[in-house]
Design a protein around this motif. Structure first.
Motif, short mmCIF file in Angstrom:
data_model
loop_
_atom_site.label_atom_id
_atom_site.label_comp_id
_atom_site.label_asym_id
_atom_site.label_seq_id
_atom_site.Cartn_x
_atom_site.Cartn_y
_atom_site.Cartn_z
N THR A 10 -5.61 -30.04 69.83
CA THR A 10 -5.66 -28.58 69.79
C THR A 10 -4.64 -27.96 70.70
OG1 THR A 10 -7.32 -28.56 71.52
CG2 THR A 10 -8.12 -28.60 69.25
N PRO A 13 2.09 -26.41 68.76
CA PRO A 13 2.23 -26.07 67.34
C PRO A 13 1.58 -27.08 66.42
CG PRO A 13 4.28 -25.74 68.53
CD PRO A 13 3.35 -26.44 69.46
N ALA A 15 -1.23 -28.04 66.44
CA ALA A 15 -2.59 -27.62 66.14
C ALA A 15 -2.70 -26.98 64.78
CB ALA A 15 -3.09 -26.67 67.22
N ALA A 16 -1.63 -26.38 64.32
CA ALA A 16 -1.67 -25.73 63.02
C ALA A 16 -1.91 -26.75 61.92
CB ALA A 16 -0.37 -24.98 62.78
N ARG A 106 -6.49 -21.48 70.64
CA ARG A 106 -5.43 -21.75 69.67
C ARG A 106 -6.00 -22.40 68.42
NH1 ARG A 106 -1.89 -23.33 72.96
NH2 ARG A 106 -2.65 -25.47 73.18
N LEU A 110 -5.95 -20.45 64.75
CA LEU A 110 -5.19 -21.05 63.66
C LEU A 110 -6.08 -21.48 62.50
CD1 LEU A 110 -2.61 -23.19 65.67
CD2 LEU A 110 -2.24 -21.02 64.50
N ARG A 217 -2.13 -15.32 64.50
CA ARG A 217 -1.85 -16.73 64.20
C ARG A 217 -0.43 -17.11 64.60
NH1 ARG A 217 -5.86 -15.38 60.40
NH2 ARG A 217 -4.43 -14.15 59.10
N ALA A 218 0.51 -16.17 64.42
CA ALA A 218 1.89 -16.45 64.85
C ALA A 218 1.97 -16.60 66.36
CB ALA A 218 2.82 -15.35 64.36
N GLY A 221 0.08 -19.71 67.52
CA GLY A 221 0.81 -20.89 67.07
C GLY A 221 2.03 -21.19 67.91
N ALA A 222 2.62 -20.14 68.50
CA ALA A 222 3.80 -20.34 69.36
C ALA A 222 3.42 -20.69 70.79
CB ALA A 222 4.65 -19.07 69.35
N SER A 223 2.14 -20.63 71.13
CA SER A 223 1.73 -20.88 72.50
C SER A 223 1.71 -22.38 72.81
CB SER A 223 0.33 -20.29 72.75
OG SER A 223 -0.64 -20.97 71.97
#
Length: 860
Positions: A10, A13, A15-16, A106, A110, A217-218, A221-223
């Motif tokens: 988790t 990225p 994680a997506a 996250r 996602l 989500r963006a 997702g970048a975190s």
């Protein structure tokens, strides 16, 4: 819709890819991160379920509730699964490893499918009913406005909405409404490191937040952070996309739940659930993550500081014995400015005026580049370490700080790549003209306020907080006045040209920004005028004020200077640069043809961007203006009128060295470089990426700065350092060095600094008035005796000393209120000693390493 799939990772990225597939779009997704919350998760789910059914409906697409379990060791997962069995819109996302709140958030975000995403906490510190206020904030946004996130950071205890003035959008002047709900926090360190610029935001607690779904989500997702500081990371990312956030106060439940570092399972049987205790470990982890989040910026700052130290390392190697070789007399002058500000303030005298030099008229310090905005705050440094240390510190830290604020502005508003922004900031602050002025013009090197002023003006154009931004702009401009007025004037000219250029390329947007910007400028002026009215009155109408400064007819740049290299550039040639400039500190262009060619290529390549078109126009106009009122065509006798002719008689601009306008191109080229690098590093084709980077390197390498040259400093006579002067110059009298200090030779200013301003000086190096029209000149108004002493010192034969000469010498010495004439041992010292003895009618005394004539009252 129950989903209890375990996620294997988790974080980041990836994680997506690990998240469960979306099960269909819903209007609202509620994401709750959880870890060992068995004692409270049940009531929280019941409360949300009841509220969402009543508010949104009971259909499968109305809402979903996603619990992101972070490897709980108690019965949290079992309780959620039981609730999901009864309500399919409740979903469980499980992680097999305990990573932290950030990883859980996250994974939950996602995995959700909501058009909007609400973040909540398992402890229900904010009641579900407060969702209405966040929805109202987002509902006020116009489509496409970019303001699609509502965030509340979590105020402990019960917040009284009335105390916050209702739905406080921070919009003081109209424009976009609030799109984020932010709470208050006492944790100033976390707030400053996390999301600077959002007042009151508590970066380590995001208990109640509403986002646009796709943007949530963006952002998540970048975190990359897994701990509690993910809130700061996400909000920083949101701001860098240009999506706005603001505060929306919400009420809190009175029940406090505390976190603990070690969790316990709920005891079997009846009895109260265990309370969580305060977890200093969580706060330490948040701080550690925030430092990690800021590590890139700190690394950039370290690089800038190292580069600045490299440029000035020759001076730092021996502060007592070395002098910047190309500074002419500017280092002596600026160290004197440092010393006189310290002397005036510590003796409670007027910091805007002094008679320490230029006796008896004195010096209007406000009308000189004294940089009171730094010399006054650095008085403790000066008292402890001396004027030269302060001078070197201002230059070194000033260039690094200027590079960093340019980097900050570019990174915040224009590019995604940190190192692209860093390259742009470095070019803006270390471009050839800046390095040239670093020889002795701190006011043209310490420019860290200009990016902050530009950013505040851009905020005004957005029209969200006009009053606040207008006030801050006024304060920033006021402070810049005390750092350097001419750089601010040139920067204002550049910003005006850019604004007009943007009006040409995007009329609609420019006109929309005009009203809030104009109102903000009025507010800024209302702040500036009361603060500056007295200093500026003193500057323009006070003692020793002047109207304009004459620089001659050749103060513009030669067209060749635009494409050649400066003396301290890697490919520079000192002789060529010297022929094309006023002096080494005034090499105001010299960008080199490869860098200018790169700028043109970038403009052509990215011409569709309105920003690039406006920058191209701004740079072109600045270069044209810098050529001066008359432009000689190279290799011909043809001289053409230049555009500066339109401005040469305008107030204020009549005192500007027009060649300095080319310095506007340093940040213009810096921004273009950052935009180009940001696109190059994201190219998918490696060959194109490599070719682009090589082109950038080919343009930058020739103008890389070399360390500034230094020389041995002229020693201060022992007559001064030993204090022997005290027996010859009484209080209120002036010491007359031979020759008198002037723009060509001002070592005597350093004598005065070394003597802690114990005596006053005749002559000097400063800007002051001359003649009935009060035209500004460099140095004190010359007199017959000062001209005679200088002429003989530099080669002319002494004239026949007549009674008229003796009478003139007496009148000049009386005008200066001279106490002693001091002749250090130097070239042509015999001729000078004999001439002065004949003028004064007596021989001097030899004291230490000087000849001294006592010329006080009754002595001449």
């Amino acid at each position: 819709m129950t989903d209890t799939t375990d996620t294997t990772d988790t974080s980041g990225p990836a994680a997506a890819a690990a998240a469960p597939a979306w099960l269909g779009a819903v209007r609202l997704s509620v994401v709750i991160p959880s870890h060992d919350d068995a004692h409270r998760i049940g009531p929280t789910l019941d409360a949300f379920r009841a509220h969402l059914d009543a508010r949104l409906g009971t259909g499968p697409g109305d809402w979903e509730l996603v619990v992101a379990d972070d490897a709980s060791t108690d019965d949290t997962a079992a309780l959620v699964e039981a609730a999901a069995a009864d309500e399919p819109r409740i979903r469980l996302i499980r992680s097999p490893h305990h990573r932290g709140k950030g990883a859980a958030l996250r994974a939950g975000v996602l995995a959700c499918a909501g058009e909007r995403v609400l973040l909540a906490d398992a402890g229900l510190r904010t009641p579900p009913a407060e969702l209405e206020h966040l929805e109202q904030a987002l509902g006020q946004e116009a489509p496409g406005s970019g303001n699609d996130s509502g965030i509340d950071s979590g105020i402990d205890g019960g917040t009284d909405r009335g105390n916050h003035g209702g739905n406080d959008s921070g919009n003081d002047g109209g424009g976009e409404s609030a799109t984020a709900a932010l709470g208050r926090s006492g944790n100033r360190l976390v707030r400053a490191l996390g999301v600077p610029g959002i007042p009151g935001f508590r970066a380590d607690t995001c208990g109640f937040a509403l986002f646009d779904g796709d943007r949530a989500r963006a952002a998540f997702g970048a975190s990359v952070l897994d701990g509690p500081a993910i809130d700061a990371e996400v909000l920083r990312w949101v701001r860098r996309q240009g999506w706005h956030v603001a505060e929306v106060p919400v009420s809190r439940t009175r029940t406090r739940t505390r976190t603990r570092t070690r969790t316990q399972k709920a005891p079997a049987g009846p009895g109260p659930a265990p309370r969580r205790t305060t977890a200093p470990g969580d706060r330490r982890r948040a701080l550690a993550e925030l430092f990690r989040l800021n590590a890139g910026g700190l690394a950039v700052a370290a690089v800038f500081l190292a580069l600045s130290a490299y440029v000035f390392h020759g001076l730092w190697a021996d502060l007592d014995g070395r002098y910047l070789a190309d500074a002419l007399q500017d280092q002596n002058q600026w160290e004197w400015f440092v010393g006189v500000a310290t002397d005036n303030i510590t003796h409670l005298r007027n910091p805007l005026f002094t008679t320490a030099q230029g006796m008896p008229d004195g010096v209007n310090l406000m009308a000189n580049a004294t940089m009171l905005g730094l010399t006054v705050p650095l008085i403790p440094v000066t008292l402890l370490f001396g004027e030269t240390v302060t001078f070197a510190l201002v230059l070194t830290l000033g260039m690094a700080a200027s590079a960093w604020t340019w980097y900050w502005l570019i990174r915040r508003r224009l590019v995604q790549s940190r190192w692209a922004a860093a390259a742009g900031g470095a070019l803006a602050a270390f471009a050839p003209p800046m390095v040239s002025h670093a020889n002795g013009h701190p006011n043209f090197v310490v420019l860290f306020m200009l990016p902050l002023i530009i950013d505040r003006a851009l905020r005004l154009c957005e029209g969200r907080s006009i009053v606040r931004d207008g006030v801050l702009l006024g304060l920033f401009a006021t402070y810049q006045i005390f750092l350097g007025e001419e750089p601010l004037l040139i920067a204002a000219l550049g910003m005006l040209v850019f604004s007009l250029a943007y009006l040409l390329v995007d009329r609609r947007r420019a006109l929309a920004a005009a009203q809030p910007l104009g109102l903000g400028l009025v507010i800024a002026a209302g702040v500036c005028v009361p603060l500056l009215i007295y200093p500026l009155y003193w500057q323009f109408f006070g003692p020793q004020s002047y109207h304009s400064v004459l620089h001659g007819d050749n103060a513009g740049n030669s067209p060749r200077a635009l494409v050649e290299y400066a003396a301290r550039s890697l490919f520079g040639d000192a002789e060529t640069a010297g022929r094309l400039s006023l002096n080494t500190t005034e090499q105001n262009a010299f960008y080199g043809w490869p860098l200018l060619a790169l700028g043109v290529i970038v403009c052509v390549w990215m011409w569709r961007r309105r920003l690039v078109r406006a920058l191209a126009i701004t740079g072109g106009v600045a270069l044209a203006l810098s050529l001066g009122p008359w432009v000689p065509v190279p290799r011909t006798d043809v001289v053409l009128p230049g555009p500066w002719r339109l401005m040469v008689k305008l107030p204020l601009f009549e005192s500007v060295i027009e060649g300095r306008v080319a310095m506007v191109c340093a940040p213009v080229l810096g921004v273009l470089l950052a935009l180009a690098l940001d696109r190059i590093v994201r190219m998918r084709t490696r060959e194109l990426r490599t070719l682009g980077l090589l082109a950038v390197a080919a343009a930058l390498i020739p103008v890389l700065p070399l360390p500034l040259a230094v020389r041995e400093r002229a020693p201060v006579p022992a007559f001064i350092t030993s204090g022997a002067w005290k027996g010859y110059v009484k209080d209120g009298e002036a010491l007359v060095p031979v020759p008198l200090p002037d723009p060509g030779q001002a070592d005597a200013l350093h004598w005065q600094v070394e003597a802690d301003f114990g005596f006053r000086l005749a002559g000097g190096y400063f800007n002051g008035p001359w003649g009935p029209d009060r035209i500004g000149i460099y140095g004190a108004t010359p007199r017959h005796l000062s001209n005679l002493l200088r002429d003989v010192r530099y080669g002319q034969q002494p004239p026949e000393i007549t009674p008229q000469w003796r009478d003139q010498a007496r009148r000049d010495l009386e005008f200066w209120k001279a106490g002693a004439v001091v002749l250090p041992f130097q070239d042509r010292g015999v001729e000078l000693r004999d001439m002065i003895s004949e003028l004064l009618g007596r021989e001097p005394q030899k004291v230490e390493d000087v000849w001294v004539w006592r010329v006080g009252p009754g002595q001449v």
